[in-house]
Design a protein around this motif. Structure first.
Motif, PDB file in Angstrom:
ATOM      1  N   HIS A  13       0.813  -1.221   0.000  1.00 55.38           N
ATOM      2  CA  HIS A  13       0.000   0.000   0.000  1.00 55.38           C
ATOM      3  C   HIS A  13       0.846   1.271   0.000  1.00 55.38           C
ATOM      4  N   ARG A  47       7.146  -6.376   2.708  1.00 53.26           N
ATOM      5  CA  ARG A  47       5.863  -6.885   2.225  1.00 53.26           C
ATOM      6  C   ARG A  47       5.733  -6.640   0.731  1.00 53.26           C
ATOM      7  N   GLN A  51      -0.367 -13.155   5.995  1.00 52.23           N
ATOM      8  CA  GLN A  51      -1.513 -12.345   6.425  1.00 52.23           C
ATOM      9  C   GLN A  51      -2.819 -13.095   6.187  1.00 52.23           C
ATOM     10  N   GLU A 109      -6.638 -12.190   6.371  1.00 49.01           N
ATOM     11  CA  GLU A 109      -7.383 -10.926   6.429  1.00 49.01           C
ATOM     12  C   GLU A 109      -8.689 -10.975   5.641  1.00 49.01           C
ATOM     13  N   GLY A 124      -4.890  -8.892   9.405  1.00 45.47           N
ATOM     14  CA  GLY A 124      -5.100  -7.596   8.773  1.00 45.47           C
ATOM     15  C   GLY A 124      -6.482  -7.060   9.079  1.00 45.47           C
ATOM     16  N   ALA A 125      -6.539  -6.193  10.098  1.00 43.98           N
ATOM     17  CA  ALA A 125      -7.854  -5.742  10.575  1.00 43.98           C
ATOM     18  C   ALA A 125      -8.607  -4.920   9.538  1.00 43.98           C
ATOM     19  N   ALA A 126      -7.881  -4.166   8.721  1.00 48.39           N
ATOM     20  CA  ALA A 126      -8.564  -3.326   7.723  1.00 48.39           C
ATOM     21  C   ALA A 126      -9.265  -4.192   6.679  1.00 48.39           C
ATOM     22  N   ASP A 127      -8.536  -5.128   6.108  1.00 55.58           N
ATOM     23  CA  ASP A 127      -9.156  -5.992   5.095  1.00 55.58           C
ATOM     24  C   ASP A 127     -10.146  -6.961   5.735  1.00 55.58           C
ATOM     25  N   TYR A 131      -6.602   1.135  11.661  1.00 54.31           N
ATOM     26  CA  TYR A 131      -6.292  -0.275  11.382  1.00 54.31           C
ATOM     27  C   TYR A 131      -6.403  -1.074  12.665  1.00 54.31           C
TER      28      TYR A 131
END
Ligand SMILES: O=C(O)C(=O)C[C@H](O)[C@@H](O)CO
Length: 268
Positions: free
Chosen positions: A50, A75, A152, A154, A177-180, A268
């Motif tokens: 990102h 990453r 990850q 997610e 991955g809390a966002a995804d 996040y």
């Protein structure tokens, strides 16, 4: 025993159960990466998913942080064996691979990070930075054992396969991955939604149960502290770009008027 230049102290710290506090680098710049490397974090995430980070700038970041104790975790934008080969050859020893959903994918990613016979990583480090252009003449003896592979999970599908992914031999840890994940669970932009938090908390226990290291990113101190208390082992507690936004915004407001930016819920 790997020589000091090759020993992955981050991998062994995770294996020894030592919590590792990190910083997410989204500025894609070697100069700011070096500034952050001297701040006292255990690890730094060089984000090629990102942020506009390409192989050349990732190399420059690895070189700029190398003199400091903070361990670089890189990453790629996706779990592509070709990108993995290139990142390992420029000298990355720890990888965070996004969007892993099946144990089959996990097994492939393990093999992509290992030389034969354990895997299918192409042999070329002898002419690359990884083996310091041949100066680290025992690199091939230690490379497989010193790579740290973090996957990850997610998405809902990844959660459904979490135990099998975490239990995969050669996987050192699983990053949630809390966002995804919040988006996949139907709560986009709400990483602190009760359903997401519940899933994260249960996932941490499952990963620990597999003898592996749970990890995550949480920019809210209370949120990060809470997950650390549950046993999260590698936790990024800030993002360089967000820190810059807040610090510059607050400074301007102190002189130009306006309330300091609110401490928003963790993005996040
Ligand atoms: O889904 C997630 O959460 C992550 O992958 C971590 C952060 O979101 C990072 O990707 C920055 O957006």
């Amino acid at each position: 025993m790997a020589p000091e230049m090759l020993a992955n102290t981050f991998k062994s710290a995770l294996k020894d159960g030592q919590q590792q506090i990190g910083l997410w680098l989204a500025m894609a710049d070697p100069y700011s990466a070096e500034i952050c490397a001297g701040s006292g974090f255990d690890w730094l995430l060089l984000d090629g998913e990102h942020s506009p980070l390409d192989l050349r700038t990732m190399l420059a970041q690895l070189q700029s942080v190398a003199p400091y104790p903070a361990h670089a975790v890189v990453r790629p934008p996706i779990g592509d064996p070709v990108l993995i080969k290139q990142m390992l050859d420029i000298g990355a020893q720890s990888l965070l691979i996004p969007m892993v959903e099946t144990p089959q994918q996990a097994e492939m990613l393990v093999r992509a990070t290992r030389y034969p016979p354990q895997g299918f990583r192409g042999v070329g480090a002898g002419i690359a930075r990884a083996a310091r252009w041949g100066r680290l003449d025992t690199y091939m003896d230690h490379a497989n054992g010193e790579v740290c592979l973090l996957l990850q999970v997610e998405t809902r599908a990844g959660l459904d396969n979490l135990e099998a992914i975490a239990a995969t031999e050669g996987v050192d840890g699983v990053f949630l991955g809390a966002a995804d994940l919040s988006a996949s669970l139907g709560h986009p932009g709400q990483p602190q939604h009760p359903e997401v938090v519940d899933a994260m908390e249960k996932a941490i226990a499952i990963i620990l149960g597999c003898g592996k290291a749970p990890g995550l990113l949480a920019t809210d101190e209370a949120v990060a502290t809470g997950y650390l208390a549950l046993g999260a082992r590698f936790v990024a507690v800030g993002v360089d770009a967000l820190l810059l936004v807040k610090a510059t915004q607050d400074l301007a407001r102190r002189f130009k008027g306006g309330a300091p930016s609110a401490t928003t819920a963790s993005p996040y």
